[in-house]
Design a protein around this motif. Structure first.
Motif, PDB file in Angstrom:
ATOM      1  N   ASP A   1      16.174   6.733 -19.500  1.00  0.00           N
ATOM      2  CA  ASP A   1      15.580   5.806 -18.674  1.00  0.00           C
ATOM      3  C   ASP A   1      16.287   4.195 -19.018  1.00  0.00           C
ATOM      4  OD1 ASP A   1      12.459   6.787 -18.891  1.00  0.00           O
ATOM      5  OD2 ASP A   1      13.654   7.106 -17.105  1.00  0.00           O
ATOM      6  N   THR A   2      17.256   4.249 -19.907  1.00  0.00           N
ATOM      7  CA  THR A   2      17.901   3.066 -20.353  1.00  0.00           C
ATOM      8  C   THR A   2      18.752   2.453 -19.308  1.00  0.00           C
ATOM      9  OG1 THR A   2      17.972   3.469 -22.797  1.00  0.00           O
ATOM     10  CG2 THR A   2      19.703   2.211 -21.942  1.00  0.00           C
ATOM     11  N   ALA A   3      18.758   1.398 -18.650  1.00  0.00           N
ATOM     12  CA  ALA A   3      19.641   0.876 -17.713  1.00  0.00           C
ATOM     13  C   ALA A   3      19.195  -0.547 -17.547  1.00  0.00           C
ATOM     14  CB  ALA A   3      19.425   1.803 -16.398  1.00  0.00           C
ATOM     15  N   VAL A   4      20.277  -1.059 -16.433  1.00  0.00           N
ATOM     16  CA  VAL A   4      19.848  -2.542 -15.919  1.00  0.00           C
ATOM     17  C   VAL A   4      19.101  -1.938 -14.773  1.00  0.00           C
ATOM     18  CG1 VAL A   4      20.771  -4.535 -15.052  1.00  0.00           C
ATOM     19  CG2 VAL A   4      22.006  -3.293 -16.849  1.00  0.00           C
ATOM     20  N   TYR A   5      18.005  -2.602 -14.698  1.00  0.00           N
ATOM     21  CA  TYR A   5      17.156  -2.739 -13.522  1.00  0.00           C
ATOM     22  C   TYR A   5      17.238  -3.899 -12.512  1.00  0.00           C
ATOM     23  CZ  TYR A   5      14.997   1.783 -15.618  1.00  0.00           C
ATOM     24  OH  TYR A   5      14.627   2.821 -16.033  1.00  0.00           O
ATOM     25  N   TYR A   6      17.404  -3.444 -11.337  1.00  0.00           N
ATOM     26  CA  TYR A   6      17.487  -4.438 -10.350  1.00  0.00           C
ATOM     27  C   TYR A   6      16.660  -4.352  -9.414  1.00  0.00           C
ATOM     28  CZ  TYR A   6      22.622  -4.591 -11.910  1.00  0.00           C
ATOM     29  OH  TYR A   6      23.586  -4.549 -12.801  1.00  0.00           O
ATOM     30  N   CYS A   7      16.069  -5.649  -8.781  1.00  0.00           N
ATOM     31  CA  CYS A   7      14.795  -5.473  -7.736  1.00  0.00           C
ATOM     32  C   CYS A   7      15.662  -5.997  -6.442  1.00  0.00           C
ATOM     33  CB  CYS A   7      13.897  -6.338  -8.012  1.00  0.00           C
ATOM     34  SG  CYS A   7      14.089  -8.305  -8.311  1.00  0.00           S
ATOM     35  N   ALA A   8      15.227  -5.273  -5.471  1.00  0.00           N
ATOM     36  CA  ALA A   8      15.877  -5.534  -4.160  1.00  0.00           C
ATOM     37  C   ALA A   8      14.764  -6.013  -3.036  1.00  0.00           C
ATOM     38  CB  ALA A   8      16.873  -4.638  -3.763  1.00  0.00           C
ATOM     39  N   ALA A   9      15.091  -6.665  -1.887  1.00  0.00           N
ATOM     40  CA  ALA A   9      14.066  -6.697  -1.065  1.00  0.00           C
ATOM     41  C   ALA A   9      14.449  -6.994   0.423  1.00  0.00           C
ATOM     42  CB  ALA A   9      13.320  -8.219  -1.366  1.00  0.00           C
ATOM     43  N   ASP A  10      13.941  -6.520   1.202  1.00  0.00           N
ATOM     44  CA  ASP A  10      14.439  -6.906   2.698  1.00  0.00           C
ATOM     45  C   ASP A  10      13.365  -6.635   3.767  1.00  0.00           C
ATOM     46  OD1 ASP A  10      17.338  -6.100   4.053  1.00  0.00           O
ATOM     47  OD2 ASP A  10      15.889  -5.266   5.536  1.00  0.00           O
ATOM     48  N   ARG A  11      13.366  -7.439   4.664  1.00  0.00           N
ATOM     49  CA  ARG A  11      12.571  -7.412   5.840  1.00  0.00           C
ATOM     50  C   ARG A  11      12.320  -6.573   6.936  1.00  0.00           C
ATOM     51  NH1 ARG A  11      11.913 -13.425   8.378  1.00  0.00           N
ATOM     52  NH2 ARG A  11      10.289 -12.207   9.273  1.00  0.00           N
ATOM     53  N   ASP A  12      13.379  -5.456   6.866  1.00  0.00           N
ATOM     54  CA  ASP A  12      13.547  -4.331   7.722  1.00  0.00           C
ATOM     55  C   ASP A  12      13.497  -3.224   7.054  1.00  0.00           C
ATOM     56  OD1 ASP A  12      15.906  -6.362   9.687  1.00  0.00           O
ATOM     57  OD2 ASP A  12      13.957  -6.160  10.058  1.00  0.00           O
ATOM     58  N   ALA A  13      13.591  -2.924   5.947  1.00  0.00           N
ATOM     59  CA  ALA A  13      13.718  -1.660   5.250  1.00  0.00           C
ATOM     60  C   ALA A  13      12.320  -1.149   5.114  1.00  0.00           C
ATOM     61  CB  ALA A  13      14.405  -1.989   3.680  1.00  0.00           C
ATOM     62  N   VAL A  14      12.248   0.062   5.331  1.00  0.00           N
ATOM     63  CA  VAL A  14      10.743   0.740   5.347  1.00  0.00           C
ATOM     64  C   VAL A  14      10.866   1.979   4.253  1.00  0.00           C
ATOM     65  CG1 VAL A  14       9.049   2.091   6.382  1.00  0.00           C
ATOM     66  CG2 VAL A  14      10.510   0.232   7.687  1.00  0.00           C
ATOM     67  N   LEU A  15      10.401   1.556   2.892  1.00  0.00           N
ATOM     68  CA  LEU A  15      10.367   2.349   1.949  1.00  0.00           C
ATOM     69  C   LEU A  15      11.711   3.058   1.859  1.00  0.00           C
ATOM     70  CD1 LEU A  15       6.846   4.242   2.246  1.00  0.00           C
ATOM     71  CD2 LEU A  15       7.669   2.286   0.596  1.00  0.00           C
TER      72      LEU A  15
ATOM     73  N   ASP B   1       0.714  -1.283  -0.004  1.00  0.00           N
ATOM     74  CA  ASP B   1       0.026   0.045   0.012  1.00  0.00           C
ATOM     75  C   ASP B   1       0.948   1.236   0.091  1.00  0.00           C
ATOM     76  OD1 ASP B   1      -2.617  -1.253   2.187  1.00  0.00           O
ATOM     77  OD2 ASP B   1      -2.293  -1.488  -0.079  1.00  0.00           O
ATOM     78  N   SER B   2       1.927   1.156   0.623  1.00  0.00           N
ATOM     79  CA  SER B   2       2.752   2.672   0.677  1.00  0.00           C
ATOM     80  C   SER B   2       3.952   2.651  -0.555  1.00  0.00           C
ATOM     81  CB  SER B   2       3.662   2.379   1.831  1.00  0.00           C
ATOM     82  OG  SER B   2       2.587   2.376   2.999  1.00  0.00           O
ATOM     83  N   THR B   3       4.056   3.558  -1.050  1.00  0.00           N
ATOM     84  CA  THR B   3       5.117   3.487  -2.394  1.00  0.00           C
ATOM     85  C   THR B   3       6.049   4.794  -2.134  1.00  0.00           C
ATOM     86  OG1 THR B   3       3.520   4.503  -3.691  1.00  0.00           O
ATOM     87  CG2 THR B   3       3.712   2.258  -3.800  1.00  0.00           C
TER      88      THR B   3
END
Length: 123
Positions: free
Chosen positions: A89-103, A55-57
């Motif tokens: 916008d040309t680039a390599v796009y990476y996704c990342a995830a974490d349990r503690d990060a907040v936005l 819900d938060s972005t």
């Protein structure tokens, strides 16, 4: 947790793409997620982040109004929809995830990273 980014490709200026980030966990709802990108010859930069519940972005200024980040916890997958793409916008796009990060917009906040998917915006 392993992340698999996909959906990159060649698109003309003004076009759209949807990037996906599949997570190898059934508890994706416990992770916030973000997208970063690295253009040729430049440092990796933050693009967008979404909270655990989806819900938060939070967006980089250049992406507001053009990019939409979301996550589907039932499918353990995150997304980045990019509209009105520009050559910058040309680039390599990476996704990342974490349990503690907040936005969070800093790379150091994220423990898990995908391998990257290349987006090329060119006519």
């Amino acid at each position: 947790v392993q992340l698999q980014a996909s959906g990159g490709g060649l698109v003309q200026p003004g076009g759209s793409l949807r990037l996906s980030c599949a997570a190898s966990t059934h508890t994706f709802s416990r992770y916030s997620m973000a997208w970063f990108r690295q253009a040729p010859g430049k440092e990796r930069e933050f693009v967008a982040a979404v909270g655990r519940d989806g819900d938060s972005t939070y967006y980089v200024a250049s992406g507001k109004g053009r990019f939409t980040i979301s996550k589907d916890n039932a499918k353990n997958t995150g997304y980045l929809v990019m509209n009105n793409l520009k050559p910058d916008d040309t680039a390599v796009y990476y996704c990342a995830a974490d349990r503690d990060a907040v936005l969070a917009g800093m790379e150091a906040e994220y423990e898990y990273w995908g391998q990257g998917t290349l987006v090329t915006v060119s006519s």
